[in-house]
Design an enzyme around this catalytic site. Structure first.
Site, PDB file in Angstrom:
ATOM      1  N   LEU A  42       0.869  -1.163   0.000  1.00  0.00           N
ATOM      2  CA  LEU A  42       0.000   0.000   0.000  1.00  0.00           C
ATOM      3  C   LEU A  42       0.904   1.211   0.000  1.00  0.00           C
ATOM      4  O   LEU A  42       1.889   1.256   0.746  1.00  0.00           O
ATOM      5  CB  LEU A  42      -0.893   0.021   1.245  1.00  0.00           C
ATOM      6  CG  LEU A  42      -2.104  -0.913   1.270  1.00  0.00           C
ATOM      7  CD1 LEU A  42      -2.727  -0.913   2.667  1.00  0.00           C
ATOM      8  CD2 LEU A  42      -3.134  -0.504   0.230  1.00  0.00           C
ATOM      9  N   ASP A  43       0.588   2.207  -0.827  1.00  0.00           N
ATOM     10  CA  ASP A  43       1.398   3.415  -0.851  1.00  0.00           C
ATOM     11  C   ASP A  43       1.387   4.075   0.520  1.00  0.00           C
ATOM     12  O   ASP A  43       0.461   3.884   1.322  1.00  0.00           O
ATOM     13  CB  ASP A  43       0.854   4.390  -1.892  1.00  0.00           C
ATOM     14  CG  ASP A  43       0.920   3.828  -3.295  1.00  0.00           C
ATOM     15  OD1 ASP A  43       1.932   3.186  -3.618  1.00  0.00           O
ATOM     16  OD2 ASP A  43      -0.046   4.023  -4.056  1.00  0.00           O
ATOM     17  N   ALA A  44       2.404   4.890   0.787  1.00  0.00           N
ATOM     18  CA  ALA A  44       2.493   5.563   2.081  1.00  0.00           C
ATOM     19  C   ALA A  44       1.256   6.410   2.365  1.00  0.00           C
ATOM     20  O   ALA A  44       0.818   6.522   3.520  1.00  0.00           O
ATOM     21  CB  ALA A  44       3.749   6.425   2.140  1.00  0.00           C
ATOM     22  N   ASP A  45       0.667   7.000   1.312  1.00  0.00           N
ATOM     23  CA  ASP A  45      -0.501   7.848   1.524  1.00  0.00           C
ATOM     24  C   ASP A  45      -1.820   7.081   1.431  1.00  0.00           C
ATOM     25  O   ASP A  45      -2.886   7.679   1.366  1.00  0.00           O
ATOM     26  CB  ASP A  45      -0.499   9.039   0.563  1.00  0.00           C
ATOM     27  CG  ASP A  45      -0.373   8.625  -0.894  1.00  0.00           C
ATOM     28  OD1 ASP A  45      -0.163   7.431  -1.173  1.00  0.00           O
ATOM     29  OD2 ASP A  45      -0.479   9.509  -1.774  1.00  0.00           O
ATOM     30  N   SER A  46      -1.744   5.743   1.433  1.00  0.00           N
ATOM     31  CA  SER A  46      -2.926   4.897   1.482  1.00  0.00           C
ATOM     32  C   SER A  46      -2.967   4.175   2.817  1.00  0.00           C
ATOM     33  O   SER A  46      -1.966   4.080   3.527  1.00  0.00           O
ATOM     34  CB  SER A  46      -2.911   3.884   0.330  1.00  0.00           C
ATOM     35  OG  SER A  46      -2.910   4.547  -0.919  1.00  0.00           O
TER      36      SER A  46
END
Length: 213
Positions: A42-46
């Site tokens: 998961l992306d850091a901003d997800s």
């Protein structure tokens, strides 16, 4: 085999090594179990559900699109979804030169809006543009795919939360239920048995044949 379920918070990389000069935290700030790694990213901003396991074959099983494991996301978007935009997401669209696989996409109306806490930091709001929640399910997970897909149909993603991973074995999907942001738990004996069974049939062709049957 050691396997955990983690509710990854916003601002955390899906890796245990902290990058030098990075503003993002890493999994080592939340999990102290040794020798486990993220099965998928998961992306850091997800935010949302992340499976951590010591088994490399299970990592592959859960991330290789040939196995067809549906991953479902709550997606807060800017703008009001239109039927043709949802259909575009379902049919597949071209993102960075590649056609996405068919997906599931639905607009979550008021009674189905996810009951999750506010993000820290909060998303941006613009008074003149409404926001709405979609539920999108994929069997693949290319880099920032959901965000690129919604942007391509004119619905920029403001918040992204993965809440379900379906093991496609007929059992209950893995979910965020009971996990607060940053919390993790060991899989239950039943869940571990399901993972072991998946590995026994880890040939993608065999799994496809079982689903058709």
């Amino acid at each position: 085999m050691t396997t955990l379920l983690l509710h990854k918070p916003y601002g955390v990389l899906s890796q245990f090594t902290r990058e030098e000069n990075s503003r993002w935290a890493s999994l080592q700030d939340f999990v102290d179990t040794p020798d486990v790694y993220a099965a998928g990213r998961l992306d850091a901003d997800s935010e949302g559900l992340l499976v951590l396991t010591s088994n490399g074959r299970l990592q592959q099983q859960l991330t290789d699109p040939r196995f067809g494991h549906w991953r479902t996301y709550w997606v807060q978007v800017e703008g009001t979804p239109q039927p043709h935009q949802l259909q575009q997401l379902r049919d597949g669209i071209t993102v960075q030169g590649h056609r996405t696989r068919p997906a599931k996409a639905a607009w979550l109306k008021a009674e189905a809006i996810p009951t999750i806490g506010d993000r820290v930091p909060p998303i941006r709001y613009r008074a003149t543009i409404p926001t709405h929640w979609l539920e999108i399910s994929l069997t693949e997970g290319r880099n920032r795919q959901v965000r690129r897909m919604t942007a391509a149909v004119g619905l920029p993603t403001l918040r992204l939360v993965r809440h379900t991973i379906d093991l496609m074995d007929g059992g209950t999907p893995l979910t965020l239920t009971g996990l607060e942001p940053g919390a993790s738990r060991a899989v239950s004996k039943e869940e571990e048995a399901r993972f072991v069974q998946l590995l026994k049939g880890s040939n993608p062709k065999n799994q496809a044949d079982r689903r058709r049957g």
